[in-house]
Design a protein around this motif. Structure first.
Motif, PDB file in Angstrom:
ATOM      1  N   SER A   1       0.871  -1.461  -0.154  1.00 52.64           N
ATOM      2  CA  SER A   1       0.033  -0.084  -0.123  1.00 52.64           C
ATOM      3  C   SER A   1       0.715   1.411   0.028  1.00 52.64           C
ATOM      4  O   SER A   1       2.377   1.860   0.230  1.00 52.64           O
ATOM      5  N   PHE A   2       0.707   2.341  -0.414  1.00 53.58           N
ATOM      6  CA  PHE A   2       1.090   3.782  -0.379  1.00 53.58           C
ATOM      7  C   PHE A   2       0.669   4.737   0.576  1.00 53.58           C
ATOM      8  O   PHE A   2      -0.226   4.889   0.956  1.00 53.58           O
ATOM      9  N   ALA A   3       1.305   5.892   0.540  1.00 51.88           N
ATOM     10  CA  ALA A   3       0.782   6.386   0.913  1.00 51.88           C
ATOM     11  C   ALA A   3       1.941   8.013   1.012  1.00 51.88           C
ATOM     12  O   ALA A   3       2.954   7.934   1.490  1.00 51.88           O
ATOM     13  N   TRP A   4       1.349   9.054   0.627  1.00 46.40           N
ATOM     14  CA  TRP A   4       2.260  10.395   0.438  1.00 46.40           C
ATOM     15  C   TRP A   4       2.467  10.998   1.735  1.00 46.40           C
ATOM     16  O   TRP A   4       1.202  11.117   2.457  1.00 46.40           O
TER      17      TRP A   4
ATOM     18  N   ALA B   1       5.556   6.665   0.582  1.00 43.73           N
ATOM     19  CA  ALA B   1       5.902   5.532   1.127  1.00 43.73           C
ATOM     20  C   ALA B   1       5.541   4.548   0.677  1.00 43.73           C
ATOM     21  O   ALA B   1       4.117   4.857  -0.195  1.00 43.73           O
ATOM     22  N   ALA B   2       5.886   3.303   0.320  1.00 49.30           N
ATOM     23  CA  ALA B   2       4.172   2.050   0.133  1.00 49.30           C
ATOM     24  C   ALA B   2       5.027   0.587   1.078  1.00 49.30           C
ATOM     25  O   ALA B   2       6.579   0.532   1.424  1.00 49.30           O
TER      26      ALA B   2
ATOM     27  N   GLN C   1       9.481   1.380   1.886  1.00 47.11           N
ATOM     28  CA  GLN C   1       9.946   1.668   0.822  1.00 47.11           C
ATOM     29  C   GLN C   1       9.624   3.322   0.571  1.00 47.11           C
ATOM     30  O   GLN C   1       8.476   3.542   0.883  1.00 47.11           O
ATOM     31  N   PHE C   2      11.082   4.190   0.389  1.00 50.62           N
ATOM     32  CA  PHE C   2      10.155   5.713   0.408  1.00 50.62           C
ATOM     33  C   PHE C   2      11.158   5.798  -0.713  1.00 50.62           C
ATOM     34  O   PHE C   2      12.362   6.103  -0.388  1.00 50.62           O
TER      35      PHE C   2
ATOM     36  N   THR D   1      12.918   8.874  -7.344  1.00 50.75           N
ATOM     37  CA  THR D   1      14.769   8.616  -6.576  1.00 50.75           C
ATOM     38  C   THR D   1      13.712   7.991  -5.172  1.00 50.75           C
ATOM     39  O   THR D   1      13.186   7.951  -4.443  1.00 50.75           O
ATOM     40  N   ALA D   2      14.608   5.869  -5.610  1.00 51.06           N
ATOM     41  CA  ALA D   2      14.369   5.404  -4.260  1.00 51.06           C
ATOM     42  C   ALA D   2      15.392   5.801  -3.190  1.00 51.06           C
ATOM     43  O   ALA D   2      16.665   5.966  -3.670  1.00 51.06           O
TER      44      ALA D   2
END
Length: 471
Positions: A379-382, A390-391, A410-411, A418-419
């Motif tokens: 799942s994702f979130a700004w 973030a995920a 993951q950010f 860019t990771a």
């Protein structure tokens, strides 16, 4: 409390700074002696001389809180101050307000629905909550009520009369109005299917209007009803997803049908259709769930005109009970806080390739693709400050013997894709939610894998709500 994240990254040290740092690190290595000293020297060199290197940070260095809970039954919400969470008690139907820094329970709110069958709605400013559900143990009695809470004071501010058989509902973003669809066809009333809007501050019915099917069903006995409804961010419009496969958008104050859109090919389709407004209210996104994938319809919220369509990867449904919740849009998409951009986990039907792509939410134009990472994204979130996307990420996938044990958060850089860095996390982070000030990130994480209860099987179970400090 640590200082809030600053807007710019720390600059790379110049030559003179690096020379001094090398000398200091060398002395530190000699003082510690042997392999341990050299190992520490290498770690410090990597951290300070090359700050842009992608790293995975251990979970215990940034996790503040871990509370057992069930994602499908224990929703949570950040309060306005960004330091407290409201969560459903796992032992009772009540709500606890938790200080995420100290872990202390500072307040308990007593729910009006002891039987647990309820839906929760929140105002956009994180201050008001409405719980909507059955007041009787037997749901066939259809004695439904809505209870509004002021979370700042911890007090109930409104209680609806018994609402009879009420299906879908929603709270307006500013927390002033509660809308619901009510079907009274069994009572023989002429206008038996209608939408009601209650003013919860004045404790009165504000308006009501009838709704009806726009397309006939294939069978006469198929019952028309409103599946879900959602307020526009400005609180002027309601979008209704109906059982005939049509979307109706109404102007609330005028009781006027503004436009309609047909997402499903046939009326009364079994494919679920969900909806979500962009934060700026300019775009309405429809999510049509199909086998193994989903189709996104991006619509102009003023006219109903189709802007763009996407095929979105939906292979994570079924990881656990929580992935079957109908309102978990964040498994596949996330809006930026200003509503200008949309992150989608795209699925290419021909190649099977999956990627995270960022689109202009008003034109449907693709802006960029996020740097690929190894694993299976959940799942994702700004972040509200617009800096990070973030995920949750199951690094070792689901086919591995590790069964999702190697999972991270993951950010990415939200402006470029860019990771940047990752946080170690327990299995399968889901339902990511940032605090309003972007200091903390909360997730549900699985604790157990391959759990079988009787004849039922769940890939992940034993979830815990966890809070991480992002710095």
């Amino acid at each position: 409390m640590k200082q809030q994240i600053q807007g710019r990254a720390k600059p790379r040290p110049g030559f003179a700074q690096r020379r001094k740092l090398i000398a200091g690190l060398t002395l530190a290595g000699l003082a510690l002696n042997g392999y341990a000293g050299l190992k520490l020297l290498g770690e410090l060199w990597e951290q300070h001389i090359n700050p842009t290197a992608l790293k995975t940070m251990p979970v215990d260095k940034h996790r503040l809180l871990s509370i057992p809970g069930d994602p499908s039954a224990s929703p949570y919400r950040w309060l306005r101050d960004g330091s407290h969470l409201l969560i459903v008690d796992t032992q009772t139907p009540n709500y606890n307000i938790i200080n995420v820094i100290s872990g202390e329970r500072v307040k308990t709110l007593t729910s009006a629905f002891p039987y647990g069958r309820r839906q929760l709605y929140w105002s956009s400013d994180h201050r008001y909550m409405v719980e909507f559900g059955d007041t009787q143990a037997q749901s066939y009695l259809n004695e439904r009520r809505a209870i509004a809470w002021d979370l700042q004071s911890g007090k109930q501010i409104w209680k609806s009369p018994p609402l009879g058989y009420a299906d879908s509902s929603d709270l307006s973003p500013e927390g002033s109005y509660f809308a619901q669809y009510q079907d009274e066809s069994s009572s023989g009333k002429q206008q038996s299917k209608n939408v009601q809007v209650w003013d919860i501050r004045q404790n009165q019915l504000l308006t009501s209007w009838p709704v009806q099917a726009l397309r006939p069903g294939p069978e006469p006995e198929m019952r028309f009803y409103v599946r879900t409804m959602a307020w526009s961010p400005d609180g002027t419009r309601l979008s209704l997803i109906c059982s005939d496969g049509a979307i109706q958008v109404w102007h609330v104050a005028r009781d006027q049908l503004l436009w309609t859109y047909t997402a499903a090919a046939t009326a009364y389709t079994t494919n679920a259709i969900l909806q979500q407004w962009s934060p700026d209210g300019k775009t309405l996104l429809l999510w049509q769930i199909m086998a193994g994938k989903s189709k996104m319809h991006m619509l102009n919220a003023q006219t109903g005109k189709l802007i763009q369509q996407f095929m979105v990867a939906s292979d994570i449904r079924g990881l656990g009970g929580t992935f079957n919740l109908p309102d978990q849009h964040d498994q596949f998409l996330a809006w930026s806080n200003d509503g200008a951009r949309l992150a989608l986990r795209i699925y290419n039907e021909l190649s099977g390739e999956k990627s995270v792509q960022i689109y202009d939410a008003h034109t449907g134009q693709k802006l960029f693709t996020c740097q690929g990472v190894t694993g299976m994204l959940t799942s994702f979130a700004w972040s509200p400050d617009g800096r990070f996307l973030a995920a949750g990420n199951i690094v070792d996938g689901l086919s591995s013997d590790k069964g999702g044990l190697t999972s991270t958060i993951q950010f990415w850089d939200a402006s470029t894709g860019t990771a940047l860095f990752t946080y170690q996390a327990p299995r399968a982070p889901i339902q990511l939610s940032w605090s309003p000030d972007s200091r903390f990130l909360a997730t549900y994480n699985a604790q157990d894998y391959n759990v079988r209860v009787g004849i039922h099987y769940s890939l992940f179970a034993g979830f815990a709500l966890q809070v991480f400090r992002v710095s």
